[in-house]
Design an enzyme around this catalytic site. Structure first.
Site, short mmCIF file in Angstrom:
data_model
loop_
_atom_site.label_atom_id
_atom_site.label_comp_id
_atom_site.label_asym_id
_atom_site.label_seq_id
_atom_site.Cartn_x
_atom_site.Cartn_y
_atom_site.Cartn_z
N LYS A 1 0.86 4.62 6.99
CA LYS A 1 0.36 5.45 5.89
C LYS A 1 1.03 6.82 5.97
CE LYS A 1 -2.78 2.30 4.85
NZ LYS A 1 -2.67 1.44 3.65
N SER B 1 0.81 -1.23 0.00
CA SER B 1 0.00 0.00 0.00
C SER B 1 0.84 1.27 0.00
CB SER B 1 -0.95 0.02 1.20
OG SER B 1 -0.24 0.17 2.41
#
Length: 250
Positions: free
Chosen positions: A106, A45
């Protein structure tokens, strides 16, 4: 007498070894709890910033300490001690609000009070498009074949610049409603925009409470090719990504 003296020396040596081991374990515990904690990357990701098989150190002191900073997340206090808000562009590790025992990593895109929206795959912050520039494709290896992915350089309002990947035209979260970031929260996204479950997915992630932050990703200390096992040391000469050692996370 000589044998007794040898026995005493051995006993003293064993005691000293035990003390050294205990001290080393205590130092390691303090470092892991208060300073730096190791993490590894299990998914794509955050490509290309972070790759599957990367191992990195996360600074625990960057945003202060909450219960999630400590092993087993003990309820010793509420909120954060010496807390601070991340900067836009920081790559952070946090506990998932809906599953507090799960760690995610993230990039911080939105700060408390911001309005975030995706329009045509481009991030908008408070109604202004975040500049992005098309650069050369990212080349990835999937099942032994080379795969090209569109790559962009994105630059946030504070000047932080990084690359993002765009797997699909008109991906599912390329066009979104406006997300309003609550006070005491940040809005996070993966750099691999079409392959990231992040704050855009309200049912699974949503905005991240500051209390759930563990720390800021700082530096890679080990990296191994996707699909390889870190403990298979006999394959290291070919499986390790040597050029990623010591790379700063930006």
């Amino acid at each position: 007498m000589r044998f007794e003296r040898v026995a005493e020396d051995n006993k003293g040596g064993l005691g000293e070894t035990v003390r050294v081991v205990i001290h080393a374990l205590l130092i390691a515990f303090v470092i892991r709890t208060f300073l730096f904690q190791p993490f590894n990357i299990p998914s794509g990701s955050m490509k290309e910033t972070l790759l599957v098989g990367d191992y990195l150190f996360v600074s625990k002191f960057s945003y202060g300490y909450s219960k999630y900073s400590f092993p087993f997340s003990p309820n010793l206090f509420e909120g954060r001690i010496m807390g601070s808000v991340p900067n836009r562009g920081d790559v952070v590790v946090f506990r998932l609000p809906r599953e507090p025992d799960v760690d995610y990593i993230k990039r911080v895109i939105g700060l408390p009070g911001d309005r975030i929206q995706m329009i045509g795959g481009q991030v908008h912050i408070n109604g202004t498009a975040v500049p992005r520039e098309r650069i050369d494709d990212f080349m990835d290896n999937e099942d032994g074949r080379q795969v090209r992915t569109r790559r962009y350089r994105e630059t946030l309002p504070n000047g932080v610049s990084y690359t993002t990947l765009d797997l699909y035209e008109n991906g599912f979260y390329d066009n979104t409603p406006v997300y309003e970031v609550p006070q005491g929260h940040v809005f996070v996204m993966g750099d691999n925009r079409d392959n990231s479950t992040d704050s855009r997915v309200l049912s699974q992630v949503g905005p991240i409470p500051l209390d759930h932050l563990i720390g800021r990703a700082q530096v890679l200390f080990f990296s191994i090719e996707e699909g390889e096992r870190a403990w298979a040391f006999w394959r290291w000469p070919w499986s390790i990504r040597w050029t990623r050692f010591g790379t700063l996370v930006r």
